[in-house]
Every structure is written in C-alpha cells, then in structure tokens.
Design a protein around this motif. Structure first.
Motif, mmCIF file in Angstrom:
data_model
loop_
_atom_site.group_PDB
_atom_site.id
_atom_site.type_symbol
_atom_site.label_atom_id
_atom_site.label_comp_id
_atom_site.label_asym_id
_atom_site.label_seq_id
_atom_site.Cartn_x
_atom_site.Cartn_y
_atom_site.Cartn_z
ATOM 1 N N ASN A 68 3.117 15.382 -4.963
ATOM 2 C CA ASN A 68 2.502 14.529 -4.009
ATOM 3 C C ASN A 68 2.659 15.198 -2.767
ATOM 4 O OD1 ASN A 68 1.722 12.405 -5.625
ATOM 5 N ND2 ASN A 68 3.853 11.636 -5.894
ATOM 6 N N PRO A 69 1.685 14.632 -1.615
ATOM 7 C CA PRO A 69 2.051 15.126 -0.318
ATOM 8 C C PRO A 69 3.183 13.905 0.069
ATOM 9 C CG PRO A 69 -0.020 13.731 -0.687
ATOM 10 C CD PRO A 69 0.310 13.899 -1.901
ATOM 11 N N HIS A 70 3.804 14.281 1.308
ATOM 12 C CA HIS A 70 4.694 13.173 1.689
ATOM 13 C C HIS A 70 3.727 11.754 2.160
ATOM 14 C CE1 HIS A 70 7.379 16.414 3.658
ATOM 15 N NE2 HIS A 70 7.490 16.472 2.344
ATOM 16 N N PHE A 71 4.572 10.636 1.652
ATOM 17 C CA PHE A 71 3.851 9.570 1.756
ATOM 18 C C PHE A 71 4.649 8.252 2.479
ATOM 19 C CE2 PHE A 71 5.833 9.502 -2.442
ATOM 20 C CZ PHE A 71 6.388 8.308 -2.495
ATOM 21 N N VAL A 72 4.053 7.207 2.602
ATOM 22 C CA VAL A 72 4.710 5.976 3.073
ATOM 23 C C VAL A 72 4.342 4.992 2.123
ATOM 24 C CG1 VAL A 72 5.302 4.460 4.893
ATOM 25 C CG2 VAL A 72 5.099 6.912 5.583
ATOM 26 N N ALA A 73 5.277 4.260 1.712
ATOM 27 C CA ALA A 73 5.018 2.729 0.920
ATOM 28 C C ALA A 73 5.330 1.667 1.857
ATOM 29 C CB ALA A 73 5.526 2.984 -0.214
ATOM 30 N N SER A 74 4.487 0.646 1.726
ATOM 31 C CA SER A 74 4.817 -0.253 2.976
ATOM 32 C C SER A 74 4.296 -1.801 2.083
ATOM 33 C CB SER A 74 4.411 -0.096 4.399
ATOM 34 O OG SER A 74 2.915 -0.095 4.167
ATOM 35 N N SER A 75 4.931 -2.724 2.938
ATOM 36 C CA SER A 75 4.352 -4.062 2.593
ATOM 37 C C SER A 75 2.846 -4.478 3.088
ATOM 38 C CB SER A 75 5.482 -5.141 2.785
ATOM 39 O OG SER A 75 5.854 -5.024 4.124
ATOM 40 N N LYS A 110 0.726 -1.329 0.070
ATOM 41 C CA LYS A 110 -0.101 0.021 -0.152
ATOM 42 C C LYS A 110 0.735 1.017 -0.033
ATOM 43 C CE LYS A 110 -0.601 0.145 5.096
ATOM 44 N NZ LYS A 110 -1.519 0.167 6.273
ATOM 45 N N VAL A 111 0.164 2.401 -0.433
ATOM 46 C CA VAL A 111 0.933 3.647 -0.423
ATOM 47 C C VAL A 111 0.078 4.543 0.015
ATOM 48 C CG1 VAL A 111 2.030 5.351 -1.792
ATOM 49 C CG2 VAL A 111 2.334 2.989 -2.309
ATOM 50 N N THR A 112 0.436 5.424 1.109
ATOM 51 C CA THR A 112 -0.664 6.193 1.740
ATOM 52 C C THR A 112 0.112 7.555 2.361
ATOM 53 O OG1 THR A 112 -0.256 5.469 3.994
ATOM 54 C CG2 THR A 112 -2.035 4.442 2.685
ATOM 55 N N GLN A 113 -0.725 8.524 2.399
ATOM 56 C CA GLN A 113 -0.096 9.867 2.916
ATOM 57 C C GLN A 113 0.311 9.414 4.373
ATOM 58 O OE1 GLN A 113 -2.197 13.480 2.403
ATOM 59 N NE2 GLN A 113 -3.504 12.663 0.946
ATOM 60 N N VAL A 114 1.177 10.305 4.803
ATOM 61 C CA VAL A 114 1.893 10.114 6.319
ATOM 62 C C VAL A 114 0.858 9.577 7.065
ATOM 63 C CG1 VAL A 114 3.368 11.122 8.045
ATOM 64 C CG2 VAL A 114 4.016 11.466 5.703
ATOM 65 N N ASP A 115 -0.355 10.514 7.061
ATOM 66 C CA ASP A 115 -1.375 10.511 8.094
ATOM 67 C C ASP A 115 -2.381 8.982 7.972
ATOM 68 O OD1 ASP A 115 -3.112 11.180 5.928
ATOM 69 O OD2 ASP A 115 -3.672 13.078 6.844
ATOM 70 N N GLY A 116 -1.965 8.478 7.039
ATOM 71 C CA GLY A 116 -2.698 7.179 6.384
ATOM 72 C C GLY A 116 -3.921 7.407 5.664
ATOM 73 N N SER A 117 -4.079 8.604 4.945
ATOM 74 C CA SER A 117 -5.113 8.774 4.028
ATOM 75 C C SER A 117 -4.541 8.548 2.955
ATOM 76 C CB SER A 117 -5.620 10.229 4.314
ATOM 77 O OG SER A 117 -4.508 11.099 4.006
ATOM 78 N N PRO A 118 -5.619 8.110 1.759
ATOM 79 C CA PRO A 118 -5.211 7.804 0.541
ATOM 80 C C PRO A 118 -4.384 8.739 -0.495
ATOM 81 C CG PRO A 118 -7.749 7.100 0.812
ATOM 82 C CD PRO A 118 -6.985 8.015 1.848
ATOM 83 N N MET A 119 -3.785 8.395 -1.087
ATOM 84 C CA MET A 119 -3.008 9.033 -2.312
ATOM 85 C C MET A 119 -4.168 9.577 -3.475
ATOM 86 S SD MET A 119 0.293 9.640 -1.677
ATOM 87 C CE MET A 119 1.308 9.734 -2.992
ATOM 88 N N LYS A 120 -4.066 11.010 -3.714
ATOM 89 C CA LYS A 120 -5.034 11.209 -4.662
ATOM 90 C C LYS A 120 -4.153 11.831 -6.065
ATOM 91 C CE LYS A 120 -9.025 14.269 -5.477
ATOM 92 N NZ LYS A 120 -9.944 15.341 -5.037
ATOM 93 N N TYR A 121 -4.643 11.262 -7.110
ATOM 94 C CA TYR A 121 -4.093 11.928 -8.382
ATOM 95 C C TYR A 121 -4.885 12.766 -9.217
ATOM 96 C CZ TYR A 121 -0.231 8.327 -7.386
ATOM 97 O OH TYR A 121 0.815 7.772 -6.882
ATOM 98 N N GLY A 122 -4.490 13.502 -10.226
ATOM 99 C CA GLY A 122 -5.340 14.305 -10.843
ATOM 100 C C GLY A 122 -5.643 15.505 -10.204
#
Length: 257
Positions: free
Chosen positions: A250-257, A232-244
């Motif tokens: 991008n906001p800062h994010f965390v990708a993880s297994s 998964k890839v989410t913003q640092v606060d856990g909310s979804p990434m948004k495109y368009g």
C-alpha cells in the motif's frame, strides 16, 4: 459493488461466511494455546506460524465451496497474487493479520476477509479470534459488530478534542510523529493489526496515519468496515486507495472518521 450487495442480501451466504471466519479464528486459537507455534521466516523476512497456515487452508477451502466462481488471493499463497491481473472481482484474505502480535501473545490479531470489486474493497469481514468478535460491512452498505451475542450497527464519531490518534509503538517513525504533531492536541489509542481501523469504525478513535509499509491484505477488510460505518481511508494526498496493483504494498495512507 454488485457482488457485495448480493452477499448482504443472501442471509444464508452471509451467515456461512461469518461462520467460516469464526472457524478460522478457532483454528488460530488452537495453536495459540500450544507451546509450539511452528514459527518460520518467509522470503520477505516476515514470520509465519502454523496458525497462519491452518487458517489459510480453512479459508480457501471454505470459500472455494461457498463461492466457487470468485477467485482468491491470500497472503500465504504467493502465486495467487497474479489473480487481480485476470479478475476484477476476487476475495483478498489475510488469514492471520498481526502474526508478530500472535507470537507475542498480546491478543491484538485478526482474521481479514475482503471482497475486491473493480480495485476497491466493497465488502469486509474481520474476526478477532481472542474474543470471537465479528465485524462486517461495506461502503454504502453499513457496518456491524457482533460481540457476546449482541449485534450493533457501527457509526464513526465526530472528532473529539483532543483528537484520538491510533498509533502503533512499533511503527511510530519520525514521519508519523511529525504528522501527529501537526494535528495539535492529541491522545494516543493503542491497537494492533487491522484493529486500528476498526477502532475508528467503533467510534473509539478519530484518525490513523500509516506512514510505514502495509500490504493490501492488511487493510482491505477493515477499510470496507470503516467505510460502512461512515469513515474513509485515503492516500496521504487524499486520493483513493487502489487494490489489485502489481505491487501488493500500500501507499502511505490516513484512515479517519
């Protein structure tokens, strides 16, 4: 996700898209093996080379023929950034992700092609031109890697101890160092461009905190592959990434297994 499912179900179209990304990688490597990259500086002070532009034109021409009803946004066409305001389904491409890595000749660069549907990357294709490995997939669709004529389905791994953190030396700022320190015992995995996300999809890393600037085209394709592999890839606060978004950053994010 309707278009993404249709692409995976259409073997001929999927094969054609894979060939197109492969050809973009070949165009990049033709420049890579020359002495003159034709380096220029864009308005945002980032570098652009002949390889970026050659891959850009090859991709947009090919996509226009293969999927004429799907609009295209490319890093190398600033005017195309208005497309998401009028289309909820479009291609998002980074013809050469990791231009600085390309200039430094370290092999850590990729070709990124993502399909955006309703503000999320529903399908992604990533090529590594240096060895022509191909990755593709999407959330709930699975993820695959084709390397040396061997096809493998990708799955993320449960977190290792110590945790394997993907980090870039050039972007290891104080915020990133503090985040990594909060994880406890860790080991660092080095990777450039969208390969950082793919390392998690391949099960070779556990987490990638990105607390420095990126653009939507840097992450979309590899995010789709990672999500297809179970990550998964989410913003640092856990909310979804948004495109368009109106702002392509991008906001800062965390990708993880």
């Amino acid at each position: 996700m309707q278009q993404a499912k249709a692409i995976l179900a259409n073997t001929a179209l999927l094969n054609a898209l894979q060939l197109l990304v492969h050809q973009a990688g070949e165009a990049i490597m033709q420049v890579y093996h020359t002495d003159d990259f034709g380096i220029e500086t864009k308005k945002d002070d980032s570098p652009v080379t002949k390889a970026d532009l050659d891959a850009h034109y090859l991709l947009i021409d090919g996509l226009a023929k293969l999927t004429p009803n799907i609009a295209i946004v490319s890093e190398e066409d600033p005017a195309s950034q208005a497309v998401p305001q009028k289309h909820n389904c479009y291609w998002l491409i980074d013809p050469l992700d990791g231009t600085k890595e390309f200039i430094n000749r370290n092999g850590q660069f990729t070709v990124n092609l993502a399909l955006i549907e309703n503000n999320i990357p529903s399908f992604g294709l990533v090529s590594t031109p240096i060895d022509q490995t191909l990755y593709w997939g999407g959330k709930h669709l699975g993820a695959w890697r084709l390397r040396d004529h061997t096809l493998e389905q990708l799955h993320t791994q449960t977190c290792h101890v110590p945790m394997r953190v993907v980090a870039s030396k050039s972007h290891l700022n104080e915020a990133t160092r503090n985040f990594i320190a909060s994880l406890g015992e860790t080991t660092l995995v080095q990777a450039g461009s969208s390969l950082k996300l793919l390392r998690i999809a391949e099960g070779e890393a556990d987490i990638y905190p990105r607390l420095a600037p990126t653009c939507e085209w840097d992450t979309a394709a590899a995010q789709a592959v990672l999500e297809g592999a179970g990550g998964k890839v989410t913003q640092v606060d856990g909310s979804p990434m948004k495109y368009g978004k109106t702002d392509i950053l991008n906001p800062h994010f965390v990708a993880s297994s």
